[in-house]
Design a protein around this motif. Structure first.
Motif, mmCIF file in Angstrom:
data_model
loop_
_atom_site.group_PDB
_atom_site.id
_atom_site.type_symbol
_atom_site.label_atom_id
_atom_site.label_comp_id
_atom_site.label_asym_id
_atom_site.label_seq_id
_atom_site.Cartn_x
_atom_site.Cartn_y
_atom_site.Cartn_z
ATOM 1 N N LEU A 212 0.817 -1.411 0.003
ATOM 2 C CA LEU A 212 -0.017 0.119 0.017
ATOM 3 C C LEU A 212 0.855 1.290 0.045
ATOM 4 O O LEU A 212 2.020 1.288 0.532
ATOM 5 C CB LEU A 212 -1.066 0.073 1.077
ATOM 6 C CG LEU A 212 -1.959 -1.155 1.162
ATOM 7 C CD1 LEU A 212 -2.927 -0.764 2.716
ATOM 8 C CD2 LEU A 212 -2.920 -1.118 0.072
ATOM 9 N N ASP A 213 0.534 2.336 -0.779
ATOM 10 C CA ASP A 213 1.108 3.522 -0.993
ATOM 11 C C ASP A 213 0.835 4.396 0.417
ATOM 12 O O ASP A 213 -0.123 4.686 1.097
ATOM 13 C CB ASP A 213 0.686 4.448 -1.902
ATOM 14 C CG ASP A 213 1.399 5.579 -2.426
ATOM 15 O OD1 ASP A 213 1.905 6.105 -1.517
ATOM 16 O OD2 ASP A 213 1.379 5.695 -3.676
ATOM 17 N N SER A 214 2.176 4.762 1.024
ATOM 18 C CA SER A 214 2.267 5.209 2.229
ATOM 19 C C SER A 214 1.658 6.915 2.186
ATOM 20 O O SER A 214 0.952 7.411 3.277
ATOM 21 C CB SER A 214 3.691 5.567 2.910
ATOM 22 O OG SER A 214 4.648 6.385 1.847
ATOM 23 N N GLY A 215 1.519 7.470 1.308
ATOM 24 C CA GLY A 215 1.040 9.013 1.066
ATOM 25 C C GLY A 215 -0.352 9.001 1.214
ATOM 26 O O GLY A 215 -0.901 9.635 2.249
ATOM 27 N N PRO A 216 -1.071 8.210 0.445
ATOM 28 C CA PRO A 216 -2.741 8.155 0.702
ATOM 29 C C PRO A 216 -2.936 7.271 1.919
ATOM 30 O O PRO A 216 -3.986 7.984 2.354
ATOM 31 C CB PRO A 216 -2.988 7.274 -0.651
ATOM 32 C CG PRO A 216 -1.886 7.417 -1.602
ATOM 33 C CD PRO A 216 -0.831 7.539 -0.775
ATOM 34 N N TYR A 217 -2.266 6.666 2.570
ATOM 35 C CA TYR A 217 -2.671 5.979 3.722
ATOM 36 C C TYR A 217 -2.387 7.016 4.843
ATOM 37 O O TYR A 217 -3.610 6.807 5.852
ATOM 38 C CB TYR A 217 -1.547 4.847 3.939
ATOM 39 C CG TYR A 217 -1.994 3.956 4.988
ATOM 40 C CD1 TYR A 217 -2.728 2.736 4.812
ATOM 41 C CD2 TYR A 217 -1.603 4.167 6.388
ATOM 42 C CE1 TYR A 217 -3.068 1.849 5.774
ATOM 43 C CE2 TYR A 217 -2.035 3.093 7.349
ATOM 44 C CZ TYR A 217 -2.815 2.294 7.067
ATOM 45 O OH TYR A 217 -3.286 1.195 7.996
ATOM 46 N N GLU A 218 -1.743 7.848 4.868
ATOM 47 C CA GLU A 218 -1.580 8.940 5.706
ATOM 48 C C GLU A 218 -2.802 9.777 5.652
ATOM 49 O O GLU A 218 -3.204 10.765 6.753
ATOM 50 C CB GLU A 218 -0.302 10.042 5.740
ATOM 51 C CG GLU A 218 0.663 9.103 6.119
ATOM 52 C CD GLU A 218 2.107 9.954 5.670
ATOM 53 O OE1 GLU A 218 2.047 10.865 5.408
ATOM 54 O OE2 GLU A 218 3.304 9.243 5.998
ATOM 55 N N GLN A 219 -3.389 9.897 4.539
ATOM 56 C CA GLN A 219 -4.731 10.671 4.314
ATOM 57 C C GLN A 219 -5.969 9.801 4.317
ATOM 58 O O GLN A 219 -6.983 10.169 4.158
ATOM 59 C CB GLN A 219 -4.629 11.172 2.837
ATOM 60 C CG GLN A 219 -3.538 12.395 2.882
ATOM 61 C CD GLN A 219 -3.318 13.137 1.471
ATOM 62 O OE1 GLN A 219 -4.165 12.748 0.606
ATOM 63 N NE2 GLN A 219 -2.070 13.409 1.053
ATOM 64 N N GLY A 220 -5.983 8.612 4.979
ATOM 65 C CA GLY A 220 -6.946 7.709 5.301
ATOM 66 C C GLY A 220 -7.487 7.042 4.111
ATOM 67 O O GLY A 220 -8.545 6.465 4.117
#
Length: 410
Positions: A381-389
């Motif tokens: 999973l991509d960390s950038g979008p993950y931090e945005q939910g």
């Protein structure tokens, strides 16, 4: 032969839906899928609900004829208007699939679209697509479709290599799909897709690169690339069982997918769904996005599936049985199911994770959230979008999408 339909509860003779299925309908987009179940020959890998003239002979009589098929399908479009009642929505997308829709006269496809326009109206920016066999269209045919309201077309290319097409039992000649793109552009089509298949027994990496290069060189604005799935009951499955051709290989599929993403990205195409790449946002297939986002669509035709407001149903499969039901004034529905809130949550995760925008993390339960953290740590999973939910697949995650989604739905 085509695979079996699922089990389900009976569909009322008039096709009526539960009241809750229509609640809030005005806030959801509505699409139509029109299934044309005819093919000139059956491809060795295909288990779709399609029939050749030989397979239909003596089983459906005149009712199963493709000559009057458009009239029969229009009867179901009119039934859909009665079932949906005063639903105010104009239709956002129409997709004619098969089978080989272009075995019907172009005027028949235009009449089918006209029935939807007459009964519901088409949105001003409606996407109207048909699939097409490269050998069953010519410039005049394409011009009739475009003048009749079609603005997107999808050609089955599969491969640029003759020996690969032979294994798939495809009858078109290499180079014809690319010429079809030029003919479609000349007819005024704004959006053109080419369908490719990778992992066919006997296909090499160089063969696959050549197919990608040929497809992109033709100038479509959308390319779909699917791994070959060997379905039980197909001619290809029997050939593999007899040892005539080797079994498909998951590692080869993964390598071919990586090649596809590399080549298409270099050509300016972005993935927006695991198996689909577009040259721009406007090139994305809006109809398929209705499916992936759980919107409403009515599937007309033998074996077609529909979904409206959490109710899913499917039609009888055989063209003769389908036509007989409509001729008798009955819904051709064979069965249906009412999806629970949990069913719909799980389906959202299953489908939306395949999209570039991914799935909201707040749809996940505790076990699913724990699995998402593991997937993030493993680079799936991509960390950038993950931090945005949001859970969004990386390239490696796309290779393992089925395994990732199994963990997230827990």
């Amino acid at each position: 032969m085509p695979s079996a339909l699922p089990d389900g509860e009976p569909v009322p003779d008039d096709g009526a839906l539960p009241a809750h299925a229509l609640a809030g309908a005005a806030d959801r987009p509505l699409g139509f899928y029109l299934h044309v179940p005819y093919c000139a020959t059956r491809c060795g890998y295909c288990d779709f609900n399609t029939y050749t003239a030989t397979e239909l002979r003596g089983t459906g009589g005149v009712l199963a004829s493709r000559d009057n098929y458009a009239d029969t399908l229009i009867d179901e479009v009119r039934l859909s208007r009665k079932v949906l009642g005063d639903d105010p929505r104009e239709v956002r997308t129409v997709f004619v699939g098969g089978g080989t829709p272009t075995l019907l006269a172009a005027a028949d496809l235009v009449r089918m679209l006209g029935a939807i326009r007459d009964e519901f109206g088409l949105a001003a920016d409606a996407e109207v697509t048909t699939e097409a066999n490269p050998e069953s269209v010519d410039p005049a045919y394409l011009a009739t479709l475009r003048q009749g309201g079609f603005n997107r077309i999808s050609f089955g290319m599969q491969s640029a290599k003759q020996h690969v097409l032979k294994v798939l039992d495809r009858t078109h000649t290499p180079g014809r799909p690319e010429r079809c793109v030029a003919e479609a552009r000349a007819a005024g089509f704004d959006h053109v897709n080419l369908d490719l298949i990778y992992g066919t027994p006997g296909e090499s990496d160089d063969d696959w690169r050549a197919s990608l290069d040929a497809a992109l060189g033709a100038g479509p604005d959308h390319v779909s690339a699917y791994a070959l799935i060997v379905e039980e009951g197909t001619q290809l499955a029997r050939r593999i069982r007899r040892g005539e051709v080797p079994m498909t290989d998951d590692d080869v599929h993964a390598d071919r997918y990586l090649i596809a993403d590399e080549v298409m990205s270099s050509a300016g195409f972005d993935w927006y769904e695991v198996s689909n790449w577009a040259a721009s946002e406007a090139g994305r297939c809006l109809h398929n996005e209705l499916y992936w986002r759980g919107a409403d669509w009515w599937g007309a035709g033998p074996g077609a599936h529909s979904h409206v407001g959490g109710v899913r149903w499917w039609n009888v499969k055989h063209p003769g049985a389908y036509a007989s039901a409509l001729a008798a004034g009955r819904s051709p529905g064979a069965g249906r199911e009412v999806l629970s809130a949990e069913d719909r949550r799980v389906e959202r995760i299953l489908l939306e994770l395949r999209l570039r925008e991914g799935v909201p993390l707040d749809l996940l339960r505790e076990a699913g959230l724990a699995a998402s953290r593991r997937a993030l740590s493993d680079g799936l999973l991509d960390s950038g979008p993950y931090e945005q939910g949001r859970a969004v697949l990386t390239l490696r995650g796309r290779l393992l999408a089925d395994a990732v989604v199994r963990d997230l739905v827990d």
